[in-house]
Design a protein around this motif. Sequence first.
Motif, PDB file in Angstrom:
ATOM      1  N   VAL A 180       0.840  -1.201   0.000  1.00 55.64           N
ATOM      2  CA  VAL A 180       0.000   0.000   0.000  1.00 55.64           C
ATOM      3  C   VAL A 180       0.878   1.255   0.000  1.00 55.64           C
ATOM      4  O   VAL A 180       1.837   1.372   0.774  1.00 55.64           O
ATOM      5  CB  VAL A 180      -0.924   0.017   1.237  1.00 55.64           C
ATOM      6  CG1 VAL A 180      -1.877   1.212   1.171  1.00 55.64           C
ATOM      7  CG2 VAL A 180      -1.724  -1.285   1.319  1.00 55.64           C
ATOM      8  N   ASN A 181       0.556   2.185  -0.878  1.00 55.83           N
ATOM      9  CA  ASN A 181       1.264   3.460  -0.934  1.00 55.83           C
ATOM     10  C   ASN A 181       0.893   4.342   0.253  1.00 55.83           C
ATOM     11  O   ASN A 181      -0.117   4.099   0.943  1.00 55.83           O
ATOM     12  CB  ASN A 181       0.926   4.204  -2.237  1.00 55.83           C
ATOM     13  CG  ASN A 181       1.428   3.455  -3.461  1.00 55.83           C
ATOM     14  OD1 ASN A 181       2.591   3.048  -3.520  1.00 55.83           O
ATOM     15  ND2 ASN A 181       0.541   3.294  -4.453  1.00 55.83           N
TER      16      ASN A 181
ATOM     17  N   MET B 204      -3.210   1.118  -3.773  1.00 57.87           N
ATOM     18  CA  MET B 204      -2.470  -0.142  -3.814  1.00 57.87           C
ATOM     19  C   MET B 204      -1.343  -0.044  -4.842  1.00 57.87           C
ATOM     20  O   MET B 204      -1.513   0.528  -5.928  1.00 57.87           O
ATOM     21  CB  MET B 204      -3.403  -1.296  -4.173  1.00 57.87           C
ATOM     22  CG  MET B 204      -4.614  -1.441  -3.260  1.00 57.87           C
ATOM     23  SD  MET B 204      -4.191  -1.673  -1.516  1.00 57.87           S
ATOM     24  CE  MET B 204      -3.323  -3.254  -1.570  1.00 57.87           C
ATOM     25  N   LYS B 205      -0.212  -0.620  -4.511  1.00 57.96           N
ATOM     26  CA  LYS B 205       0.914  -0.641  -5.449  1.00 57.96           C
ATOM     27  C   LYS B 205       0.643  -1.581  -6.619  1.00 57.96           C
ATOM     28  O   LYS B 205       1.169  -1.383  -7.717  1.00 57.96           O
ATOM     29  CB  LYS B 205       2.185  -1.045  -4.708  1.00 57.96           C
ATOM     30  CG  LYS B 205       2.597  -0.017  -3.654  1.00 57.96           C
ATOM     31  CD  LYS B 205       3.886  -0.403  -2.937  1.00 57.96           C
ATOM     32  CE  LYS B 205       4.266   0.676  -1.929  1.00 57.96           C
ATOM     33  NZ  LYS B 205       5.521   0.351  -1.206  1.00 57.96           N
ATOM     34  N   ASN B 206      -0.149  -2.592  -6.378  1.00 60.17           N
ATOM     35  CA  ASN B 206      -0.603  -3.498  -7.432  1.00 60.17           C
ATOM     36  C   ASN B 206      -2.066  -3.176  -7.706  1.00 60.17           C
ATOM     37  O   ASN B 206      -2.926  -3.374  -6.846  1.00 60.17           O
ATOM     38  CB  ASN B 206      -0.439  -4.953  -6.996  1.00 60.17           C
ATOM     39  CG  ASN B 206      -0.880  -5.965  -8.053  1.00 60.17           C
ATOM     40  OD1 ASN B 206      -1.523  -5.599  -9.033  1.00 60.17           O
ATOM     41  ND2 ASN B 206      -0.549  -7.220  -7.850  1.00 60.17           N
ATOM     42  N   GLU B 207      -2.368  -2.668  -8.905  1.00 58.35           N
ATOM     43  CA  GLU B 207      -3.732  -2.221  -9.195  1.00 58.35           C
ATOM     44  C   GLU B 207      -4.749  -3.354  -9.177  1.00 58.35           C
ATOM     45  O   GLU B 207      -5.956  -3.104  -9.086  1.00 58.35           O
ATOM     46  CB  GLU B 207      -3.772  -1.522 -10.554  1.00 58.35           C
ATOM     47  CG  GLU B 207      -3.385  -2.404 -11.734  1.00 58.35           C
ATOM     48  CD  GLU B 207      -3.437  -1.677 -13.059  1.00 58.35           C
ATOM     49  OE1 GLU B 207      -3.390  -2.363 -14.103  1.00 58.35           O
ATOM     50  OE2 GLU B 207      -3.528  -0.436 -13.045  1.00 58.35           O
ATOM     51  N   LYS B 208      -4.293  -4.608  -9.250  1.00 60.45           N
ATOM     52  CA  LYS B 208      -5.205  -5.750  -9.192  1.00 60.45           C
ATOM     53  C   LYS B 208      -5.509  -6.182  -7.757  1.00 60.45           C
ATOM     54  O   LYS B 208      -6.324  -7.074  -7.528  1.00 60.45           O
ATOM     55  CB  LYS B 208      -4.618  -6.930  -9.963  1.00 60.45           C
ATOM     56  CG  LYS B 208      -4.463  -6.696 -11.453  1.00 60.45           C
ATOM     57  CD  LYS B 208      -3.907  -7.930 -12.152  1.00 60.45           C
ATOM     58  CE  LYS B 208      -3.781  -7.688 -13.652  1.00 60.45           C
ATOM     59  NZ  LYS B 208      -3.241  -8.894 -14.344  1.00 60.45           N
ATOM     60  N   MET B 209      -4.824  -5.579  -6.804  1.00 58.32           N
ATOM     61  CA  MET B 209      -4.978  -5.979  -5.399  1.00 58.32           C
ATOM     62  C   MET B 209      -5.822  -4.966  -4.645  1.00 58.32           C
ATOM     63  O   MET B 209      -5.824  -3.777  -4.966  1.00 58.32           O
ATOM     64  CB  MET B 209      -3.587  -6.117  -4.759  1.00 58.32           C
ATOM     65  CG  MET B 209      -3.594  -6.588  -3.310  1.00 58.32           C
ATOM     66  SD  MET B 209      -1.902  -6.794  -2.653  1.00 58.32           S
ATOM     67  CE  MET B 209      -1.352  -8.236  -3.572  1.00 58.32           C
TER      68      MET B 209
END
Length: 417
Positions: A260-261, A266-271
């Motif tokens: 998480v930024n 989220m750092k992974n857009e799919k998460m």
Amino acid sequence: MKLTILAILAFVPMAFGGEGLLTNNKNFTAGELPNISISVLNKLSQAFSGGNNISGIEGHRIITIVDGDETKEGTFIDFNGEEGYATIGTDFAFYDFQDEGESPYKNFSDIADISYNTLSGYLFTDQKGTVNSVKQKWDDSDAFLENTDSTGHIVGKTGAGCIGNVQRYLNNSCGGGWSLIGNKHLNMQPFDEMDLSAYVTEEQKDGYTISYSEGNCCLVAPYTIAQYFQKEKWDDAPSSNSKRYYHPSTEEKALYDQRVNSNGTMKNEKMHLNYYGMPYWPKMYIKVRTNTVNRYGKVEGLTVWDSRDIVRDLGTSYGHDVGFFDHVDWGAYSASVPSEINSDRPLLWSMSTNTYGSHTTALCGYKIYTKETGWWIFKSKQTKLFFELCDGWTSSYTRFFDSTAYFGFAALIRFTY
């Protein structure tokens, strides 16, 4: 889905033989058997269920039926053996009709009253006045097998595992003619890895959204075993009903910051964060998770040996000494699994291939089947040992694994406590 079937019959055979009118074509007394013959029950089986044969009735009793806002009394009918059961109201409305499986109440004692709720199924009240769901007891009852395909697997699965209906699997995949000669089920509650994940990944495939849990099987499996120990031995440990909110942003800050930024994206857009970042989890699971993060720095990518140590360390934290034995040569040890289960000792079962791929589970029961065939002066006898698993892929059912059909690296871990 509510199943309500109106049995409107002008002429039916007399109960247990003979032909004649119903004694009352409008109603009968709750708790009594309606005047329906066995031949008609079989016709009802064909109409309302699977069309399996019903040879007779071995018991009946009064049952409370809750249908939305309406509460009434009727009769629960238990057909012979594993031929099924039914719940019928005094107006000849069937609220449930099963033509296979044992009574859902068979394995329970201390029952004062029974009831059927069209939304939640069969319940019972014990002598202390506590209402219990038969589903929550995780009985090995065919009445609550999940939906399976023609091979007995849960839909979409093949191979040695994810078997939801052992008898169907044997009949359709192994030639039929098998007899059950031994089985036992430990009262172990399954848990779903998705429910116990702080972070969930979603992908689009063929127009559908597919959600993936954390790769936390090596955390969930030992927790499942530890929660069973709590019920059986660890009275000073919290039950699965003792819960609190968990805050990944502070309680596992290093893992959280990896995903998480600082602005909350989220750092992974799919998460995404499960439960909006505030899961309401059993306290023992929270302890398992935080202990694991502190020791390994992660909850994914663990080994079965890590899982073994998680059980041991959790026992130590509650003042209990848990020993273990590792069996990498699982094939040589698998025949001893029934004796472990018979002694009320669950195991860890970890696989590397086949249905589950690389996966660790909690082993909570077994079934042994045999099959004998002959020709001329020769006889053949086959045996199959099924492991019953809390596999981490559902919190609603246990599933079975055909250990005799599995070839590959695996490990069995047994515990002493």
